[in-house]
Design an enzyme around this catalytic site. Sequence first.
Site, short mmCIF file in Angstrom:
data_model
loop_
_atom_site.label_atom_id
_atom_site.label_comp_id
_atom_site.label_asym_id
_atom_site.label_seq_id
_atom_site.Cartn_x
_atom_site.Cartn_y
_atom_site.Cartn_z
N HIS A 145 -0.85 13.51 2.55
CA HIS A 145 0.23 12.96 1.53
C HIS A 145 1.38 13.97 1.91
CE1 HIS A 145 -2.84 10.76 -0.87
NE2 HIS A 145 -1.79 9.90 -0.38
N ARG A 170 -2.13 6.47 9.14
CA ARG A 170 -3.06 7.49 9.74
C ARG A 170 -3.63 6.85 10.98
NH1 ARG A 170 -6.63 7.07 4.32
NH2 ARG A 170 -5.90 4.94 4.93
N SER A 212 -7.64 9.82 0.16
CA SER A 212 -7.95 10.26 -1.11
C SER A 212 -9.51 9.84 -1.44
CB SER A 212 -7.15 9.62 -2.22
OG SER A 212 -5.79 10.14 -2.11
N LYS A 263 -7.79 -0.45 -6.97
CA LYS A 263 -8.70 0.55 -7.18
C LYS A 263 -8.66 1.39 -8.81
CE LYS A 263 -8.01 2.18 -2.42
NZ LYS A 263 -7.51 3.33 -1.77
#
Length: 162
Positions: free
Chosen positions: A17, A90, A128, A41
Site C-alpha cells: 500500500h 499486484r 493484508s 470481509k
Amino acid sequence: MSKVIYPGSFDPVTYGHLNIIERASKIFDEVIIAVFNNNSKEPLFSMEERVELLKKATEEIGDFEIEAFSGLTMDYASQKGADAVIRGLRAVSDFEGEFQMAAMNKELNDEIETVFLMTDASYIFLSSSLVKEVASFSGDIDKFVPQVVKEALIDKLDINNS
C-alpha cells in the site's frame, strides 16, 4: 491541481500500500487516502485504528489527508473534488475485479478517471490477509509492514500473551 483518492480497507496497511501511496504522490499534487469497510470481509482493526495506523505509517512519505468514509467511492471522490481514483494491482488476478469496478465507477461518474498502478515487483504476493495470517502464527512480518503496524498486530492478535 490534480487530486486523487486512494480507497482501500487497509486492514492493515502494508508496504505494498505504501508503495502505491508514495508513487501516486509523485504523479498527483494531492493524494487522499480513504479508508472503508470491505463488506465481504470482517475487519481486524476498527476504522479509527486503520486511519491512525495509516497516519503513522505515512509520516515519512509525506503529508496526506487520511480519513474514513462509507458509501460509494465515486460519491466520496466527487465530494472531495478528485480528478481520479487510484487502484493498485499486484497481479493479473487483481485486474478482472478492478476492471469491473472501474467500469461501474465510470458509469456512476464519468468525470472521474480510474488510474491503475502496478505495485513494485517485490510486493506482488503481499496482501493484508496474508500478513494477518503470518502474524497470527507468530511469523516474521518485518519486511511486509512498518514497525507500528507490526506492534498493533501483535497487540490486537494477543500474540505474546497466548
